[in-house]
Design an enzyme around this catalytic site. Structure first.
Site, PDB file in Angstrom:
ATOM      1  CD  GLU A   8      -2.537  -1.545   5.242  1.00  0.00           C
ATOM      2  OE1 GLU A   8      -3.615  -1.438   5.849  1.00  0.00           O
ATOM      3  OE2 GLU A   8      -2.150  -0.703   4.406  1.00  0.00           O
TER       4      GLU A   8
ATOM      5  CG  ASP B 144      -1.884   1.158   1.240  1.00  0.00           C
ATOM      6  OD1 ASP B 144      -2.007   1.841   0.209  1.00  0.00           O
ATOM      7  OD2 ASP B 144      -2.522   1.394   2.283  1.00  0.00           O
TER       8      ASP B 144
END
Length: 473
Positions: free
Chosen positions: A75, A70
């Site tokens: 993430e 991300d």
């Protein structure tokens, strides 16, 4: 706790030495590729999730969670968890998965993942987002929201991760304040970057509460509260307190037990003021014109929760007692919170170093140590050098399990999703995996709209039927 909760964590990445010379910016992608292609820990997406998530950008894991890139950050989104101990355990599973991958790639000497929220060099921030499933009929009236915002703005006195220095955030409708005296150390890493109380956009207009209504479940029954204000915690005790106290507040909200008398005049400004207050008075101004200390306000919330929730279950009683213990220790004996409250632990480490080296807060060394506190490698991270007091150390140790990267929570929808992940990763058939559904080739769907249901039997039947259909064809 009896509430579906999930945590999304964006990790910083520090690269040096030979690893930097071989293309340091690509290490998050290398680790992602190892997780799915070498370690076999999940199934990569075969489809676009949106314009920023092309096929192969990420995928779901054998524990029911998710890893993806991300905006350049790796993430990890935990699976849905119903118990407090589970959410802490599965949050830690993200750290364990990334660190194991770095070690397997032989890069641990030069590549480190940092579980924090700020880049001291660029002033950028990256998030730790909390997700709480709530009943659709819960009334988010302005007075109730005002009280919830007051809780969120002041809980940083025990949930803040601490940071050296300050940042001046930019947003479309935010004017920079006049130059102030430099801030040596503050409670929260996210406080300087929050510029709205409630807002829909995430990237450029970060709010305490993100307003998008995306329950990832039956929208007639549920809504999802998406919080952007929280810091990434290294201490499992701090994570448990952050999630557990917020869950108590949401129960009070859903059952009409929150009063309007504690609304803040300006929740965003209060968030920043509390974080930066070197006196630890942590005074906030209420809508009614009165002022109150954040500690006193948290006591009001704790006592209200105590009256209505004491005896509900073992985990809730643990939260209520730990909440009380923490508020008392903040004033009477902060050293009892070493290893348990991150900002206290970090500040103690930094002050010990400063005294030994005879340096001040303006020494660049302090920012480097600030980052190293959040290094997820137990051999390097400064957090791991502080065992903490007995009750905190025992809790922190008890929630670390090696199996959480490979097995899902047993009592939520994550169990069924994980079964599908294990099945699809061993086959070459087209598939789509989402939080609330799975599909073969975009046309045979199994909807999983109830996060409280495991769907293990339904997923097994769905997969077997599709396999038989494919064989017949």
């Amino acid at each position: 706790m009896d509430r579906i909760v999930g945590i999304e964590t964006e990790y910083g990445c520090l690269v040096g030495g030979e690893a930097a010379q071989s293309g340091g910016e690509g290490w998050p992608a290398r680790v992602r590729n190892h997780i799915f292609r070498n370690a076999g820990a999940g199934a990569l997406d075969l489809h676009y999730r949106d314009y920023e998530e092309p096929p192969g950008n990420g995928g779901f894991l054998l524990n029911g969670g998710r890893v993806y890139l991300d905006m350049g950050h790796l993430e990890y989104a935990s699976p849905e968890c119903l118990g407090l101990r589970d959410i802490v355990t599965y949050d830690l599973a993200g750290d364990q998965l990334l660190q194991a991958s770095v070690e397997a790639l032989g890069a641990s000497a030069h590549v480190s993942f940092i579980k924090n929220n700020v880049d001291h060099h660029t002033g950028a921030t990256f998030g730790c987002h909390e997700n709480y499933l709530m009943r659709r009929e819960a009334q988010f009236t302005p007075p109730v929201l005002g009280t919830l915002l007051a809780f969120l703005a002041t809980r940083q006195i025990f949930t803040g991760a601490g940071r050296v220095g300050q940042a001046n955030p930019l947003a479309f409708d935010f004017d920079l304040a006049p130059m102030e005296a430099p801030v040596d150390f503050q409670l929260s890493q996210r406080a300087d970057h929050i510029v709205n109380d409630i807002y829909q956009w995430v990237q450029f207009n970060r709010a305490i509460i993100n307003a998008r209504d995306e329950p990832l479940a039956d929208y007639r029954k549920y809504r999802r509260l998406h919080l952007l204000i929280g810091d990434s915690n290294m201490s499992p005790f701090a994570t448990a307190l952050k999630i557990g106290t917020t869950a108590c507040m949401l129960w009070l909200l859903e059952h009409g037990r929150l009063t309007a008398e504690w609304g803040l005049l300006d929740a965003v400004q209060s968030t920043r003021d509390v974080s930066r207050d070197p006196t630890r008075s942590w005074i906030v101004r209420l809508e009614n014109g009165k002022t109150i200390g954040s500690l006193d306000l948290q006591w009001e919330f704790q006592q209200t929760a105590q009256r209505h929730l004491a005896g509900a279950n073992e985990e809730t009683d643990w939260v209520l007692e730990s909440w009380r213990f923490t508020l008392e220790a903040l004033v009477e004996k902060p050293e009892l919170l070493l290893g348990g409250v991150d900002w206290i632990t970090k500040r103690w480490l930094l002050e010990t170093f400063m005294e030994a080296e005879n340096v001040g807060w303006d020494d660049p060394w302090l920012q480097s140590l600030d980052l190293e506190y959040h290094n997820i490698d137990p051999a390097k991270g400064l957090f791991f050098s502080v065992p903490g007091a007995k009750r905190i150390a025992e809790w922190n140790h008890s929630v670390r399990t090696e199996t959480a990267t490979q097995t899902p929570p047993a009592n939520t929808r994550a169990a069924g999703r994980a079964r599908a992940v294990a099945w699809f990763r061993q086959r070459k058939q087209p598939y789509v995996i989402n939080w609330d559904s799975i599909a073969f080739d975009n046309h045979d769907f199994l909807v999983m709209g109830d996060p409280f249901h495991t769907y293990e039997a339904e997923v097994t039947t769905f997969l077997e039927q599709r396999r038989d259909k494919g064989t017949a064809e």
